[in-house]
Enzyme design. Structure first.
Site, short mmCIF file in Angstrom:
data_model
loop_
_atom_site.label_atom_id
_atom_site.label_comp_id
_atom_site.label_asym_id
_atom_site.label_seq_id
_atom_site.Cartn_x
_atom_site.Cartn_y
_atom_site.Cartn_z
N ARG A 152 0.94 -1.23 -0.04
CA ARG A 152 0.10 0.06 -0.01
C ARG A 152 0.86 1.19 0.02
NH1 ARG A 152 -3.31 -2.91 -1.43
NH2 ARG A 152 -5.40 -3.14 -0.57
N HIS B 233 -0.83 0.18 -9.71
CA HIS B 233 -1.55 -0.82 -8.96
C HIS B 233 -1.88 -1.87 -9.47
CE1 HIS B 233 -3.71 -1.16 -4.71
NE2 HIS B 233 -3.57 -2.49 -5.20
P1 NAP Z 1 -1.36 -11.77 4.68
O1 NAP Z 1 -1.38 -13.19 4.18
O2 NAP Z 1 -2.23 -11.33 5.81
O3 NAP Z 1 0.03 -11.52 5.17
C1 NAP Z 1 0.74 -10.44 5.82
C2 NAP Z 1 1.96 -10.78 6.23
O4 NAP Z 1 2.49 -9.57 7.05
C3 NAP Z 1 1.81 -11.86 7.61
O5 NAP Z 1 3.09 -12.52 7.33
C4 NAP Z 1 2.03 -11.09 8.67
O6 NAP Z 1 2.80 -11.66 9.88
C5 NAP Z 1 3.06 -10.00 8.13
N1 NAP Z 1 2.65 -8.66 9.37
C6 NAP Z 1 1.67 -8.11 9.48
N2 NAP Z 1 1.87 -7.01 10.15
C7 NAP Z 1 3.10 -7.19 10.60
C8 NAP Z 1 3.98 -6.27 11.70
N3 NAP Z 1 3.52 -5.15 12.15
N4 NAP Z 1 5.19 -6.61 11.59
C9 NAP Z 1 5.67 -7.76 10.84
N5 NAP Z 1 5.11 -8.68 9.91
C10 NAP Z 1 3.77 -8.04 9.97
O7 NAP Z 1 -1.65 -10.81 3.39
P2 NAP Z 1 -1.16 -11.17 1.89
O8 NAP Z 1 -2.25 -11.87 1.12
O9 NAP Z 1 0.08 -11.67 1.76
O10 NAP Z 1 -1.17 -9.77 1.27
C11 NAP Z 1 -0.23 -8.69 1.90
C12 NAP Z 1 -0.88 -6.98 1.54
O11 NAP Z 1 -0.43 -7.09 -0.21
C13 NAP Z 1 -2.38 -6.79 1.29
O12 NAP Z 1 -2.57 -6.53 2.78
C14 NAP Z 1 -2.39 -5.90 0.33
O13 NAP Z 1 -2.33 -4.62 1.13
C15 NAP Z 1 -1.23 -5.84 -0.56
N6 NAP Z 1 -1.82 -6.45 -1.66
C16 NAP Z 1 -1.51 -5.61 -2.78
C17 NAP Z 1 -1.83 -5.93 -4.13
C18 NAP Z 1 -1.23 -5.23 -5.35
O14 NAP Z 1 -2.16 -5.40 -6.47
N7 NAP Z 1 -0.38 -4.15 -5.20
C19 NAP Z 1 -2.51 -6.97 -4.48
C20 NAP Z 1 -2.84 -7.88 -3.51
C21 NAP Z 1 -2.43 -7.52 -2.32
P3 NAP Z 1 2.19 -13.16 10.47
O15 NAP Z 1 2.29 -14.13 9.25
O16 NAP Z 1 3.12 -13.23 11.75
O17 NAP Z 1 0.76 -12.78 10.60
C1 GLV Z 2 -5.09 -5.32 -3.85
O1 GLV Z 2 -4.30 -4.40 -3.78
C2 GLV Z 2 -5.66 -6.11 -2.96
O2 GLV Z 2 -5.70 -5.78 -1.78
O3 GLV Z 2 -6.11 -7.15 -3.40
#
Ligand code: NAP
Ligand code: GLV
Length: 306
Positions: free
Chosen positions: A221, A269
């Site tokens: 983000r 994005h």
């Molecule tokens: P997720 O499965 O919830 O994974 C989040 C990771 O971040 C977990 O490993 C978590 O730790 C870690 N985390 C959270 N808070 C933390 C902190 N304070 N300190 C250290 N580590 C922390 O999420 P995801 O599906 O991988 O997605 C991640 C993010 O990518 C989304 O929230 C979204 O904003 C972004 N995204 C962007 C796009 C794009 O097109 N640009 C697309 C999809 C998603 P734990 O494992 O210990 O809980």
């Molecule tokens: C895109 O940014 C998502 O959070 O899926």
């Protein structure tokens, strides 16, 4: 069963058709003010009015992985909020990040510029060991990205809240592990959820702790990154550049200096898009599971913020 669809900036019709095909007896409609109460909501950045009016929801399905926009609303306590759980995003994210890392490491921009001038010139091969990659966030997306990078023999470090073990990835966790994680990284990839703990986490203090010649890839983000701090560290020579897919204001305003900075690559994005068919299949499967009284994966913890 009634399903209400309330997604900003999303063409509704194909979603309605997909959800109707999954639940032939259900009423699936785009939400409008005053609509009848639904059992399930499929949303992206809905207005507070939607949540306030829809008082009988048994589940709220977010058509993205990140729930930061949704969690800004006053949500009904006890109603599960379910994020997309991969649904075809992790492979896209692995492609995007590996592409950005390899493009930087192999100096492909330089070769492209040379080729445009008809110039046949080699660059000295660089050592992978000089380009360790640190991945912030080892969840659904970060874990896949770290494994993909490790397949290319980059030294990979990862950082998460709770401790992890991933083959080929040196894992750090919590505040206690943050310093060592940064010191072990030259290319930094952000795949954290946006929460009060991770807002502005890519700031001068953090980025200055990367190895000299650092490179930033933000695909999470825009509000993780302090724009001015990134620019100052690039301009001072501590950082070599950045690839940015997400921004504080989207679309990125025309006058924003990121657009024209020679060491910054901007994409709109698009690193991991919501894939409609896969997402509908996942959401439909989870609605059916909730109907049967079963637990589903991907339920957000509002207290944790992701
Ligand atoms: P997720 O499965 O919830 O994974 C989040 C990771 O971040 C977990 O490993 C978590 O730790 C870690 N985390 C959270 N808070 C933390 C902190 N304070 N300190 C250290 N580590 C922390 O999420 P995801 O599906 O991988 O997605 C991640 C993010 O990518 C989304 O929230 C979204 O904003 C972004 N995204 C962007 C796009 C794009 O097109 N640009 C697309 C999809 C998603 P734990 O494992 O210990 O809980
Ligand atoms: C895109 O940014 C998502 O959070 O899926």
């Amino acid at each position: 069963m009634r399903i209400s669809f309330c997604c900003t900036d999303t063409k509704a019709q194909p979603w309605l058709e997909g959800l109707r095909a999954a639940f032939p007896g259900a009423e699936v409609e785009v939400w409008s003010a005053g609509a009848a109460p639904a059992d399930y909501a499929v949303v992206w950045a809905p207005p507070q009015q939607f949540i306030d009016e829809q008082t009988q929801l048994k589940g709220i399905f977010n058509i993205g992985a990140g729930v930061d926009a949704l969690l800004k609303l006053r949500l009904p306590p006890g109603v599960p909020v379910v994020r997309l759980d991969d649904a075809g995003m992790s492979v896209q994210m692995a492609e995007y990040v590996c592409h950005a890392v390899i493009r930087h490491f192999r100096e492909f921009d330089g070769y492209e510029a040379d080729a445009r001038q008809g110039k046949w010139s080699y660059r000295k091969p660089r050592l992978r060991t000089d380009f360790p990659v640190g991945v912030m966030g080892l969840g659904v997306l970060g874990a896949r990205v770290s494994r993909a990078l490790a397949q290319f023999d980059f030294p990979v470090a990862g950082w998460s809240r709770s401790a992890k073990a991933i083959d080929g990835v040196k894992c750090f966790s919590g505040q206690a592990g943050f310093n060592d994680f940064l010191a072990a990284s030259r290319i930094l990839v952000c795949l954290l959820p946006l929460t009060p703990d991770t807002d502005n986490i890519l700031c001068r203090d953090t980025l200055a702790r990367l190895r000299p010649g650092g490179y930033v890839i933000n695909v999470a983000r825009g509000s993780h990154l302090v724009d001015e701090d990134l620019m100052a560290l690039i301009d001072s020579g501590h950082l070599a550049g950045a690839t940015l897919d997400v921004f504080r204001t989207e679309p990125l305003p025309a006058a924003h200096p990121f657009w024209t900075h020679p060491s910054i690559t901007v994409t709109p994005h698009t690193s991991a898009r919501t894939l409609r068919e896969e997402s509908i299949a996942q959401i439909a499967g989870k609605i059916a599971a909730l109907q049967r009284g079963e637990a589903v994966a991907g339920v957000v913890d509002p207290a944790r913020g992701y």
